[in-house]
Design a protein around this motif. Structure first.
Motif: not given
Lengths: 194, 194
Positions: A35-44
């Motif tokens: 979910r954090l990655a999604a907020r940062l527009d990247c992959e986990a």
DNA sequence: ACCTGAACACCGTTCAAGT
DNA sequence: ACCTGAACACCGTTCAAGT
């Protein structure tokens, strides 16, 4: 939230800031690498470039809340007139407690981290050393100084837990002053106030 | 640990007891429905017969640690002689704090739960009411009584967090006595000790 | 009516396959 | 050399298929 341009790349700073925002908004259990990655527009997996572990990320969060506490920032609203020189320790420790409380109330969802992580953030350690120095120059032994700082710190964390459900300034002020009075009285049991 | 006979069936009691043992041994993050089920020789889904949720299970753990606190059980080791009748509130609140501290030190891994869950366990609520009654019969307003109880409780929880890493009886005793002194002094600011 | 396996939608993290 | 998709070993919980 909105679409992000490519060139703005990740950094540990940015990862931690976004993680704190996520926890503030949705709670600690909402913080997942995906979910954090999604907020940062990247992959986990990209997060692991800037953070060793999830545990490392949580440590960074803990440090972010604890860092940059300014004991001098929040002055004691006491009605008593104090000899500022002699009671510098009291002003500093009171200020530290108030600064810590306001940081914890700003980020109440990180409180569980304070039950399991030691204070290692360099800024926080430096702040503690500054307060400790004030005690030592008031002729406290360093063991007594440490005890005084911890007893107030632990009260402050405990109280912040309580204040997650109901904010209560007067209870905090009452407990803090009682502890500071107790420290002062234990240090100079015989003398009277000037 | 060893093989278990069939007829010993599950109960909420047994599920909670085993969950607490698991948390005590391996920490809160080791508590999963699957691992708990394995310890009880059953399937994870069977646990849902006795527990609504994982959240419900955590609430039960919280209540188990908080339940059955006996304020009378641990007497104040104060050197001062106290008028027991007049200061019953002090004996009870001090005893409650000591009982809470020892319960938390017995189960340090559940401490994170105390940062997010309200005190709802009926036994704990009853104990609080008993302490509150002692304050009221000493002519505290119920608001002042509540404030006194909370300030001491929050200190105790905060201190238990600190003691997870380094046990420190004298710091606890110092902070507790300072708070009780503060409560006593705020209540009768003009009178002197007999 | 009661119980429970398989299944679903998630986790954190590894690692080999891509560039 | 760097990055990342698929994959692995887990989660909590649902639900339909068994008894």
């Amino acid at each position: 939230m909105s679409a992000r341009r490519q060139p703005i790349s990740l950094s540990r700073e940015r990862v931690c800031t976004e993680a704190l925002a996520l926890v503030d908004e949705e709670g600690l259990e909402a913080l997942t690498m995906r979910r954090l990655a999604a907020r940062l527009d990247c992959e986990a997996m990209s997060l692991y470039r800037h953070v060793k572990d999830k545990a490392d990320l949580l440590d960074a969060l803990h440090a972010a809340v604890l860092g940059a506490l300014q004991p001098e920032g929040i002055l004691e609203p006491s009605r008593r007139v104090l000899d500022a020189r002699r009671l510098e320790w009291r002003i500093l420790l009171g200020g530290l407690a108030r600064a810590l409380r306001s940081a914890l109330l700003r980020h109440p969802n990180v409180l569980p981290l304070f039950t399991s992580r030691p204070v290692n953030a360099p800024e926080a350690v430096a702040t503690l050393a500054r307060v400790q120095a004030a005690f030592v120059s008031a002729r406290f032994t360093s063991a007594d100084a440490e005890r005084a700082i911890y007893v107030v710190g632990m009260f402050t964390i405990g109280h912040a837990i309580f204040e997650k459900s109901t904010r209560n300034d007067s209870t905090f002020r009452f407990g803090l002053e009682a502890l500071l009075d107790g420290i002062e009285r234990a240090h100079r049991p015989s003398r009277r106030r000037p």
